[in-house]
Design a protein around this motif. Sequence first.
Motif, PDB file in Angstrom:
ATOM      1  N   LYS A  47       1.034  -1.175  -0.020  1.00  0.00           N
ATOM      2  CA  LYS A  47      -0.019  -0.334   0.021  1.00  0.00           C
ATOM      3  C   LYS A  47       0.620   1.274  -0.012  1.00  0.00           C
ATOM      4  N   PRO A 102      -3.120  -3.764  -3.691  1.00  0.00           N
ATOM      5  CA  PRO A 102      -2.393  -2.679  -4.004  1.00  0.00           C
ATOM      6  C   PRO A 102      -1.129  -3.022  -5.022  1.00  0.00           C
ATOM      7  N   LEU A 160      -7.189   0.344  -3.010  1.00  0.00           N
ATOM      8  CA  LEU A 160      -5.825  -0.473  -2.425  1.00  0.00           C
ATOM      9  C   LEU A 160      -6.502  -1.686  -2.010  1.00  0.00           C
TER      10      LEU A 160
END
Length: 532
Positions: free
Chosen positions: A11, A128, A125
């Motif tokens: 992320k 991600p 996300l």
Amino acid sequence: MDDDLLNDVAKILATQHHEQTVANQRTDELNQALNGVQGDLEKQSRTQVDAQSALDALDAESVADNQLDELDQILGDMEQILTAKPTVSKPVTKFKPLDSVTPANDWTSLVQASNEYADRHELDLSNPYYQMMSTREFSELSTELVNKFQISRLQKVDYVFSSVVGVIMGLVDALLVGRIKTGKDATGLQKTVDQGFDKIVIGAGRFSRQSELRSQKAAAIKGAAGKLTPSQLAQWDQRIKDAGSIDKHRAIKTLEKNFKVSYDAANNASIIGDGIAGMSANNHHLRSLAHDPGILGLITGIVDQLTGKATFIDSTGSIVRATTTNMEKDGVIQGPLPVRIVKATENWFGHILSDVAGSSGAKGRGAGVPGPFYAATQSLNVGSISIKGQDMTVAQTSDWLYKQGLDFRAFAAQSIPVLVGETLIRMYWFAKQHFYYGLSVQQSLPTGKNPDVNRLLLTMTSVFGALDFSDATVRSGFFQNMGEFLLRLNYVNALDLGFRSIQVMRNEAKHSQLTEKIDRDIQQEWDRILIP
């Protein structure tokens, strides 16, 4: 490494990748704006240079008064333009300030700041890892993963198509093949296939008889030192011509005579010594293993001819070797072994042709040779199946089915819908791979090594099998008449279903082993990177 930690790292990297992408886009926009300003400046510079060049080229002595007046006017206009208030000719581009992840002093805050940045920019996300790749990179990675992990590329439409093909096969089988029948009662595709085999046997018998007569004619000419009269030659030619129009009965007789084998016994009267338990005139082809039209029959037929014996399976399921009153030609048992094997093979094939459409003494359809490996069912003296009030073992049931018409010709008729389905699936696969995905011809070939092709074939034959079983169940009064039920089943598709099931399970086992190996390799690589 912990999966949650890997996701948090991904992320953070994804948001940083987004920041970098936005910054690169802003840099491109500034470069475009700068190029526009630079273009305007260059235009003004060129105008000044042109004006200066014009003044330098002006010769004051040769200029008339009216030209000086015009020059004064031009200079006045230029002064007015230069001293006038500037106007905006193009809209002014205003750039918004770039957003960034809020700096943090600890890992938790950095993760939280990255999530907040993703929320402000509607950045997904949930996965991600994909956010860090371009469309092209994602496509290339997907292709590599599909190839490496052998991931199925089948879609819902592929399974729908294979199911529709299975339905088509079921309709063809129910409407055109139907129930197995014997004698002249055969209808539909079974009758058509019977007629096709009759034509093959008649053609082979005529060819064999004409070849035999031609050899006899050549021997007669040689024996007469070429002094046969025209009338005698004409008689030979007429006999050869007449042999080209013999009927099925005479064609079979010719093949039986020209391809006589030691293992042929119409009943126990042809067996020297003790007879074969359970053998009769209408099932002697089933009891004799050499009458199998496949590799089992070929091997057994060659061995039987080389040894002068015959191999049978009696009603107890035991294999019995016996001697018959039929002896093979001298050419089979004499000469070098390779020659004897070739001659035995030729005799076996010719004799199969003589029996595939029934024996010469049969009335009507006759009992042909059994399907490949079908004779092996005579060793299965197990189970209990009630047919017309009589409990039968598997061996007895298969014997009963054979007498009802389930021979090689019936198997050939039942194979037609299966072949139709196989052809449609493989054509569909090739067309989609070659024309839709753009793969080469070689890559698009629907070979048996391709797991997806096998999955489609299994789907097809499963749907067909379900429809065939349902049709047989309903028409037999829901198993009230087991004989009717068994005579309506498509045994070729049942064998194909078993084969496809084993094939798919084997492929799935190989795929599982492959993925486990790749997972181990990846874990070893992670351990090498992360563990000092």
